[in-house]
Design a protein around this motif. Structure first.
Motif, PDB file in Angstrom:
ATOM      1  N   ILE A  84      39.957 -14.064 -55.437  1.00 57.16           N
ATOM      2  CA  ILE A  84      40.896 -13.802 -54.355  1.00 57.16           C
ATOM      3  C   ILE A  84      41.963 -12.876 -54.919  1.00 57.16           C
ATOM      4  O   ILE A  84      42.506 -13.122 -55.993  1.00 57.16           O
ATOM      5  CB  ILE A  84      41.553 -15.111 -53.851  1.00 57.16           C
ATOM      6  N   LEU A  85      42.234 -11.812 -54.194  1.00 57.43           N
ATOM      7  CA  LEU A  85      43.245 -10.848 -54.622  1.00 57.43           C
ATOM      8  C   LEU A  85      44.299 -10.712 -53.535  1.00 57.43           C
ATOM      9  O   LEU A  85      43.956 -10.700 -52.351  1.00 57.43           O
ATOM     10  CB  LEU A  85      42.613  -9.473 -54.855  1.00 57.43           C
ATOM     11  N   THR A  86      45.549 -10.624 -53.928  1.00 58.16           N
ATOM     12  CA  THR A  86      46.598 -10.269 -52.971  1.00 58.16           C
ATOM     13  C   THR A  86      47.258  -9.005 -53.483  1.00 58.16           C
ATOM     14  O   THR A  86      47.451  -8.826 -54.678  1.00 58.16           O
ATOM     15  CB  THR A  86      47.663 -11.377 -52.809  1.00 58.16           C
ATOM     16  N   THR A  87      47.571  -8.114 -52.549  1.00 59.28           N
ATOM     17  CA  THR A  87      48.153  -6.833 -52.935  1.00 59.28           C
ATOM     18  C   THR A  87      48.950  -6.242 -51.791  1.00 59.28           C
ATOM     19  O   THR A  87      48.700  -6.541 -50.625  1.00 59.28           O
ATOM     20  CB  THR A  87      47.062  -5.837 -53.378  1.00 59.28           C
ATOM     21  N   ASN A  88      49.902  -5.413 -52.131  1.00 52.30           N
ATOM     22  CA  ASN A  88      50.608  -4.621 -51.135  1.00 52.30           C
ATOM     23  C   ASN A  88      50.184  -3.158 -51.226  1.00 52.30           C
ATOM     24  O   ASN A  88      50.799  -2.295 -50.630  1.00 52.30           O
ATOM     25  CB  ASN A  88      52.128  -4.759 -51.309  1.00 52.30           C
ATOM     26  N   VAL A  89      49.129  -2.887 -51.973  1.00 49.47           N
ATOM     27  CA  VAL A  89      48.598  -1.532 -52.164  1.00 49.47           C
ATOM     28  C   VAL A  89      47.236  -1.474 -51.480  1.00 49.47           C
ATOM     29  O   VAL A  89      46.356  -2.276 -51.789  1.00 49.47           O
ATOM     30  CB  VAL A  89      48.442  -1.213 -53.675  1.00 49.47           C
ATOM     31  N   ASP A  90      47.058  -0.528 -50.540  1.00 50.03           N
ATOM     32  CA  ASP A  90      45.755  -0.454 -49.886  1.00 50.03           C
ATOM     33  C   ASP A  90      44.723   0.210 -50.802  1.00 50.03           C
ATOM     34  O   ASP A  90      45.067   0.819 -51.807  1.00 50.03           O
ATOM     35  CB  ASP A  90      45.833   0.223 -48.518  1.00 50.03           C
TER      36      ASP A  90
END
Length: 148
Positions: free
Chosen positions: A85-91
């Motif tokens: 699972i990854l969370t990011t604010n970079v598309d």
């Protein structure tokens, strides 16, 4: 949401690991320095579910193009075997520039999206929403107190 999913997995006795992207990269970098990289990689590859949180929140991840290679080693080691699972604010389109190695980043993204469920959240922050609600409630109490 990601942490809640990981907590549910823990409750169902899956081997889980939570890490921020910046911590993971610092840890892997230290493995390069003291020749323990293989052991450190195993710690990220081995869990049934790995949550890598906050990709893009800390500029430490941009310190070296080698970060993309280290990140790739984790993703490749888990690819097709375990859930990540990854969370990011970079598309995805900006990730190559962010990790400063578009070629390796393309390989990372390719593996991340294959068989993936992608949840894109667009809207106000839950924390901001709760803060506004608390402040409205506090303001109403203050106004009621002053009018008495």
């Amino acid at each position: 949401m990601a942490k809640a999913l990981l907590l549910l997995a823990c409750q169902h006795l899956y081997r889980c690991r939570y890490v921020t992207a910046s911590f993971m990269l610092r840890d892997l970098w230290s493995g390069l320095a003291d020749d323990s990289l293989e052991d450190k990689l195993k710690a990220y590859v081995r869990p049934d579910i790995l949550l890598i949180d906050e990709i893009g929140f800390d500029r430490l991840e941009q310190e070296s193009t080698s970060n993309a290679s280290l990140f790739f080693k984790v993703i490749e080691g888990r690819y097709g075997k375990s859930s990540t699972i990854l969370t990011t604010n970079v598309d995805f389109t900006a990730m190559g520039k962010y990790l400063e190695d578009p070629v390796v980043t393309a390989a990372i993204v390719d593996r991340m999206v294959h068989h993936a469920v992608i949840i894109s959240i667009d809207g106000p922050s839950l924390r901001m929403h709760e803060s506004k609600r608390l402040n409205r409630t506090s303001h109403k109490k203050e106004t009621a107190s002053k009018s008495k």
